[in-house]
Design a protein around this motif. Structure first.
Motif, PDB file in Angstrom:
ATOM      1  N   VAL A   1      92.047  59.509  33.380  1.00  0.00           N
ATOM      2  CA  VAL A   1      92.284  58.099  33.711  1.00  0.00           C
ATOM      3  C   VAL A   1      91.352  57.563  34.802  1.00  0.00           C
ATOM      4  N   PRO A   2      91.125  58.268  35.938  1.00  0.00           N
ATOM      5  CA  PRO A   2      90.217  57.690  36.950  1.00  0.00           C
ATOM      6  C   PRO A   2      88.798  57.460  36.420  1.00  0.00           C
TER       7      PRO A   2
ATOM      8  N   PHE B   1      88.867  54.454  34.267  1.00  0.00           N
ATOM      9  CA  PHE B   1      89.000  53.253  35.085  1.00  0.00           C
ATOM     10  C   PHE B   1      87.653  52.822  35.658  1.00  0.00           C
TER      11      PHE B   1
ATOM     12  N   THR C   1      85.596  51.329  32.920  1.00  0.00           N
ATOM     13  CA  THR C   1      86.123  50.016  32.547  1.00  0.00           C
ATOM     14  C   THR C   1      85.726  48.948  33.559  1.00  0.00           C
ATOM     15  N   VAL C   2      85.823  49.271  34.847  1.00  0.00           N
ATOM     16  CA  VAL C   2      85.425  48.308  35.883  1.00  0.00           C
ATOM     17  C   VAL C   2      83.940  47.997  35.774  1.00  0.00           C
TER      18      VAL C   2
END
Length: 193
Positions: A76-77, A80, A83-84
């Motif tokens: 997940v990190p 993330f 995605t950012v």
């Protein structure tokens, strides 16, 4: 020339200080967030997210649900960060196209002299730098210098051109910072306990 790293400036964040015989130079050090959103950091995050994500899918297929949950949580990190970065790139691209479109649509207005005057005034004001960055600060420009030591933490408060900057470092970096500042500003340095 001696370089002291591991220093936090306020304002300014993480910096490295280069001391010479007659002054010092401040180099801004980018933090972890800037590295993650950099190309290499984003690629690394993508690889981490992909490896752990694929591992989570395989673990789930073989009914290893706790392992799949752990691997998905590790993915997940990285996902993330990617995605950012993707959202920032898309937003910048869209903003660029909007600016081009606005320029094309607004350019016929330049026929009017008042619009040309306003555009010329706006353009000349926005392209001039508001302040020139200081390349090197000579020791003679430091009007006030204060050194504080609290255990392993060394804090140096310098006033240059009416602006106060606090440099703080701990451990070996703090000792090096104290030594270099004492060498540079020996006669003007106040020590506060």
């Amino acid at each position: 020339m001696a370089r002291v790293t591991g220093v936090r400036a306020q304002p300014g964040g993480p910096v490295a200080l280069d001391f010479t015989a007659d002054g010092y130079r401040v180099h801004r050090r980018d933090g972890v967030i800037n590295w993650l959103l950099d190309d290499l950091g984003c690629f690394t995050s993508l690889v981490v997210a992909g490896v752990f994500g694929v591992g989570a899918v395989y673990a789930y297929e073989y009914d290893l649900v706790p392992l799949a949950i752990v691997l998905a949580a590790l993915a997940v990190p990285g996902a993330f960060v990617v995605t950012v970065r993707l959202a920032a790139e898309v937003a910048a691209e869209v903003l660029g196209y909007l600016m081009i479109g606005l320029t094309v649509l607004a350019s016929p207005l330049l026929v009017f002299p008042s619009v040309r005057r306003w555009a010329r005034k706006w353009w000349s004001g926005s392209t001039r730098p508001t302040s020139t960055p200081r390349r090197r600060t000579p020791a003679s420009a430091v009007t006030d210098a204060e050194l504080r030591r609290d255990g392993a933490t060394v804090t140096v408060l310098l006033e240059v051109d009416g602006e106060r900057v606090r440099y703080q470092a701990t451990g070996i970096a703090g000792e090096r910072l104290e030594g270099e500042v004492r060498t540079l500003l020996a006669d003007r340095l106040r020590t506060v306990h």
